[in-house]
Enzyme design. Structure first.
Site, short mmCIF file in Angstrom:
data_model
loop_
_atom_site.label_atom_id
_atom_site.label_comp_id
_atom_site.label_asym_id
_atom_site.label_seq_id
_atom_site.Cartn_x
_atom_site.Cartn_y
_atom_site.Cartn_z
CD1 TRP A 335 65.78 39.83 3.41
CD2 TRP A 335 66.59 38.01 4.46
NE1 TRP A 335 66.19 38.79 2.39
CE2 TRP A 335 66.84 37.80 3.29
CE3 TRP A 335 66.93 37.11 5.32
CZ2 TRP A 335 67.43 36.61 2.54
CZ3 TRP A 335 67.56 35.84 4.96
CH2 TRP A 335 67.61 35.60 3.55
CG HIS A 336 66.59 35.94 8.80
ND1 HIS A 336 67.48 36.99 8.94
CD2 HIS A 336 67.45 34.71 8.62
CE1 HIS A 336 68.69 36.59 8.50
NE2 HIS A 336 68.58 35.23 8.64
N GLY A 337 62.11 36.34 8.39
CA GLY A 337 60.55 36.13 8.41
C GLY A 337 59.51 36.92 9.08
#
Length: 489
Positions: A335-337
């Site tokens: 989700w963060h990247g």
């Protein structure tokens, strides 16, 4: 446009609040906030605002359909599954297409051009908000919103649309249609906004600049033309320089992200919305389990309620629990990247959470408090190294550099001079990530036992945010764009 820009602070926000105050009915005020939110989003994403509107429209229709299907459980579930797939497909296309194709190319050597797809700002946040809304309607925890514009306000509200917190519809469903302006809360909101602005412009930005100076800047590190020079530069840094470079990044990412949440919560208070806290001094946590109850709380609770528990949580034995945690933390990292370093970062924390579940957590609870805090800071510190460098070649160089194994010295003159000239700032930045200021305020309030002392405190409470605003303005003059770190996620 970002919260920490002069055009937002001195033009956009005051005009929006003025129009909001002029409007008397909640319905009119909602339209004022909605128009302001769409203008705010369009300012940075003139085309991609259509994606936000389209996704909201799809979820609005789906929720109404789910609610009107009454006892047709299989049909309701089918609508829910299709809606979630549509949401995830849209974010997947924009966020992970390049990542997926680049990995296919690396594995199979397929000579295919990777498209340069621009990531819509805030898509990770508003997608999760919309998914939580539809799921909650399916679970009959909230009624479907009948007015499309009200749901669009929920998904696009400029206070939290770009970088959170991830607000549940259930938390503000009543306030969307029924809220009041309270003078005390407006004042508290202004103070909270000013504190967030100060954390961002006076401390987080400086920490970021110092981290880049001691390590390497993102631009220098990510450019194909300069990456080899960047690798050599990091390898030449002294051990103390690398240590403080990572430490400054560790301070920056908390102060930057929590500042955004402070400003979002503060602006919400100004107009009658109450968003839940997103941070609770995570660097004072006594375990990794405790850390993730304090860091980015809205994301942690989202994965708990909409992924971990539906997978079975800890109800189906240890093996299943561990598998569920692996899935959650793989997704948390992703989700963060769209990069493997984020996945590794998520699994890194998962490993420690599993170790704590296996018995370490019990041992930490029986040990002195400082042991747990030191252990947590140690793990989190190395976790941020994985998070900071998307190019894996930098990670072993940084780890070896901390031990002086790159042929680098312990400390050099440049590092000494930089630390000496910023010693007071370092102390202030470290204090800023602790509840010291909060406890000081509580102590002062407890001592205001006379009318004169109370009046002095009230005057100070008015003057304090003004001073912060003025100091922040001075630092922002000439700084045309200083985005929050989580804009990229």
């Amino acid at each position: 446009m970002v919260f920490s820009s002069l055009i937002f602070i001195y033009a956009f926000l005051p005009i929006t609040l003025l129009l909001y105050a002029v409007g008397k009915k909640t319905n009119l005020r909602n339209y004022i906030l909605l128009i302001a939110s769409l203008v705010f989003y369009t300012w940075g994403e003139p085309l991609y605002v259509l994606i936000l509107i389209t996704m909201t429209f799809i979820d609005w229709l789906s929720a109404l359909l789910i609610q009107n299907l009454f006892e047709k459980q299989r049909s309701k579930k089918a609508v829910l599954v299709i809606t979630v797939i549509i949401n995830l497909s849209i974010i997947g296309f924009f966020k992970y297409t390049g990542f997926f194709l680049s990995n296919i190319n690396s594995i199979f050597g397929v000579p295919e051009t990777i498209p340069d797809i621009i990531l819509p700002i805030g898509i990770s946040f508003y997608t999760f908000q919309l998914i939580s809304y539809v799921v909650d309607v399916y679970r009959q925890e909230v009624p479907a919103q009948k007015k499309f514009t009200n749901l669009l306000l929920y998904s696009s509200l400029f206070y939290q649309c770009i970088a959170g917190p991830i607000v549940r519809y259930s938390d503000i469903q009543n306030e969307i249609e029924n809220r009041k302006i309270d003078f005390t809360e407006v004042c508290n909101g202004i103070t909270r906004f000013a504190i967030g602005l100060g954390k961002k412009s006076l401390i987080a930005n400086v920490c970021g600049a110092l981290s880049d100076q001691l390590l390497v800047s993102d631009a220098f590190m990510s450019s194909p033309e300069t990456v080899n020079a960047a690798l050599s530069e990091v390898a030449s840094r002294s051990a103390v320089g690398i240590f403080f470079g990572v430490l400054f990044y560790m301070l920056q990412i908390y102060l930057d992200f929590s500042a955004y949440s402070d400003m979002a919560i503060g602006m919400g208070q100004m107009v009658g919305f109450h968003f839940k806290e997103n941070f609770n001094y995570p660097y004072t946590a006594k375990s990794i389990t405790d850390f993730w109850r304090r860091w980015h709380i809205s994301l942690s609770t989202f994965f708990r309620d909409y992924v971990y528990i539906p997978l079975g949580g800890n109800r189906k034995g240890k093996a299943k629990t561990y598998i569920n945690l692996l899935i959650v933390w793989f997704l948390t990292g992703l989700w963060h990247g769209a990069s493997w370093n984020f996945v590794l970062w998520g699994l890194f924390f998962c490993a420690f959470l599993l170790i704590e579940k296996a018995g370490l957590l019990k041992a930490l609870k029986n040990a002195p408090s400082f042991v747990g805090v030191i252990y947590t800071l140690f793990v989190v510190y190395f976790g941020w190294i994985l998070f900071r460098f998307s190019d894996f070649r930098f990670i072993p160089i940084v780890l070896k550099g901390l031990l002086g194994l790159n042929g680098n010295g312990f400390i050099d003159f440049e590092t000494k001079a930089l630390l000496a000239s910023n010693i007071f700032f370092i102390i202030i930045a470290i204090i800023a990530v602790t509840p010291a200021a909060k406890k000081l305020k509580e102590f002062i309030i407890s001592k205001c036992n006379t009318q004169k002392k109370q009046l002095t405190f009230e005057i100070a409470s008015i003057v304090f945010p003004i001073i912060i605003l003025l100091l922040s303005t001075l630092t922002l003059v000439g700084d045309s764009y200083n985005p929050f770190l989580y804009f990229q996620f």
